[in-house]
Write a protein that holds these residues in place. Structure first.
Motif, PDB file in Angstrom:
ATOM      1  N   ARG A 347       3.360  -0.963   0.043  1.00  0.00           N
ATOM      2  CA  ARG A 347       3.157   0.577   0.393  1.00  0.00           C
ATOM      3  C   ARG A 347       4.678   1.109   0.511  1.00  0.00           C
ATOM      4  O   ARG A 347       5.425   0.659   1.626  1.00  0.00           O
ATOM      5  N   SER A 377       0.594   1.486  -3.312  1.00  0.00           N
ATOM      6  CA  SER A 377       0.320   2.865  -2.792  1.00  0.00           C
ATOM      7  C   SER A 377       1.977   3.378  -2.397  1.00  0.00           C
ATOM      8  O   SER A 377       2.796   2.717  -1.981  1.00  0.00           O
ATOM      9  N   SER A 465      -5.983   5.006   4.246  1.00  0.00           N
ATOM     10  CA  SER A 465      -5.591   5.582   2.723  1.00  0.00           C
ATOM     11  C   SER A 465      -4.330   6.443   2.655  1.00  0.00           C
ATOM     12  O   SER A 465      -4.074   7.207   3.724  1.00  0.00           O
TER      13      SER A 465
END
Length: 500
Positions: A347, A377, A465
């Motif tokens: 991430r 991500s 998210s």
């Protein structure tokens, strides 16, 4: 009628969607109903905002926005108020609804004047009903001298100003003034905007927030007919984007954040480690379980300014287990570590010098785009200049349509994008674009962007998210500035410590 706050979610509709709603509503209602409702709503708000006004001056354009103003004038006249109207319309060419409104204003005894009263004071009221969402058609024709003169008088007046639908000259979709329409100087008069049928994105981003002041909404009884939203206004509920914390938790339950940045003095004769420490402090106070700092100055002997922070070397980081915040104060040194960061961080929040490095290196840009295919991500946090570099355009082009620029970056790099500024925009392909409703000019100080990057990292590490992590952090960051004590200077370090 509703006054806008950050307490509830609100859909935003662009001009095309608003026109479609207007047409659908007009087709389902008796003739002139929408304009009469708009005029009544305007008159109600005018009486609430300035109940003791000695004079109310309404500047009306020749289109339907002017018709809304004429309807309001008739109702205010009937309520016993001292009203005067300057109308740029021509009964022989004005639209049918506006012509009917003009006739009702005449029948009510509304006086028409060539300009504003000479003695308007701060307790009086001016109403801007010149253009509304008709700006683009007017711009194509070229604004008449009379319209510009009336707009200048509205801007210069000391009286409270109420704009019908949106301030004249402001683009409803982008929040930018058309050339020649912006006020010459900031107004000290109170400003209010009554948005009709829908809320428009331009009310809340770019120059919109300064232009509009307090925003009110009246859907004129047509809310059920509204089409799909163009975007969404961020809410205070979103600002608290953290997940519930169970009692049986440990520091690993809330995620690890590693801040990679802070080029040291040895590199270019300047030290930028403060940016990395600020981002790390924000991640720490924003709820991350553990926060590590990998400074891009391998020779540093500085102890962390907060004992909870842990120093690490970049190549020793456990990439699959952490959220990386990369670029804060990274300088030129960040280029050397970016290939590893882009390839391995599960991430990633990419900020500042990390963005500039990607903008100038096609191989890094390709590595950034490849992250999505690998299931990794990514959140980018550019300010307008950094966004312009990434899009290979000018800052003015980015600011001319902030929502479009954010969406273009999100599509191009297959990630979530936070375009910072007044009304920060969060965009992710396939998600509804979020326009921020919190924050103020006190955030315009060094280091607050680093704080935001760290806070986004904490939210992402906690399991949100990318879209939810980014939008919730932006909202909380702005809300902290809104709640700041008026007598106390806002510094980035104090802001980081105040985050929750």
């Amino acid at each position: 009628m509703l006054q806008l706050s950050a307490a509830q979610p609100h859909a935003l509709h662009d001009v095309a969607a608003t026109r479609a709603l207007e047409a659908a509503a007009a087709a389902s209602l008796p003739a002139h109903t929408l304009m009469r409702r708009a005029g009544a709503a305007t008159a109600r708000l005018a009486l609430a905002l300035a109940p003791h006004a000695r004079q109310i001056w309404i500047a009306c354009g020749g289109g339907n926005n002017g018709g809304d103003g004429l309807e309001a004038a008739a109702r205010l006249q009937q309520a016993g108020k001292a009203v005067s109207v300057t109308w740029l319309g021509d009964p022989s060419t004005t639209p049918a609804d506006a012509r009917a409104a003009w006739q009702r204003a005449l029948a009510a005894g509304v006086p028409f004047t060539p300009g504003p009263p000479a003695d308007l004071g701060p307790h009086d009221l001016c109403i801007d009903a010149l253009l509304g969402i008709g700006l683009r058609a007017t711009s194509q024709r070229g604004a008449a001298h009379e319209l510009r003169a009336l707009l200048a008088a509205l801007h210069a007046s000391p009286a409270t100003l109420l704009a019908v639908d949106l301030p004249s000259g402001l683009d409803a979709d982008t929040g930018q003034y058309a050339p020649g329409f912006a006020p010459d100087a900031p107004s000290r008069a109170a400003r209010h905007t009554l948005s009709l049928l829908t809320l428009k994105p331009g009310l809340f981003t770019g120059q919109g927030r300064d232009a509009c002041g307090s925003v009110w909404l009246d859907d004129l009884g047509c809310g059920a007919l509204a089409p799909a939203a163009t975007a969404q206004l961020g809410t205070q509920q979103q600002a608290d984007g953290r997940q519930a914390q169970r009692h049986a938790s440990h520091k690993g339950s809330f995620g690890d954040v590693a801040v990679i940045g802070g080029e040291g003095l040895a590199a270019r004769g300047m030290g930028m480690t403060g940016a990395a420490w600020l981002a790390a402090s924000a991640a720490l106070h924003g709820g991350a379980g553990r926060v590590m700092v990998a400074l891009l100055d391998e020779g540093t002997t500085l102890a962390p300014p907060w004992p909870e922070l842990m120093l690490r070397r970049v190549h020793a980081l456990d990439w699959p287990q952490l959220t990386a915040v990369c670029g804060c104060g990274g300088g030129e040194a960040v280029r050397a570590v970016l290939p590893e960061v882009l390839a391995r961080a599960a991430r990633l929040v990419l900020d500042a010098d990390g963005l500039n490095a990607v903008a100038g290196d096609s191989a890094l840009a390709a590595a950034l785009r490849a992250r999505a295919n690998a299931g990794l991500s990514t959140i980018l946090t550019p300010h307008p200049l950094e966004a312009a570099r990434l899009l290979h355009c000018t800052t003015a082009e980015v600011q001319a349509d902030r929502l479009a620029a954010a969406r273009a970056l999100a599509e191009r790099h297959a990630c979530t994008v936070v375009l910072k500024g007044s009304g920060s925009v969060t965009a992710t392909a396939g998600e509804r674009t979020i326009v921020n409703f919190t924050g103020n000019a006190r955030l315009a100080t060094g280091g607050t962007g680093d704080v935001l990057a760290g806070l986004i990292g904490a939210r992402l590490a906690a399991g949100l998210s990318p879209h939810a992590a980014a939008s919730s952090a932006v909202q909380a960051h702005g809300a902290a500035a809104d709640q700041w004590p008026a007598h106390q200077a806002l510094t980035a370090s104090a802001l980081a410590a105040a985050l929750q």
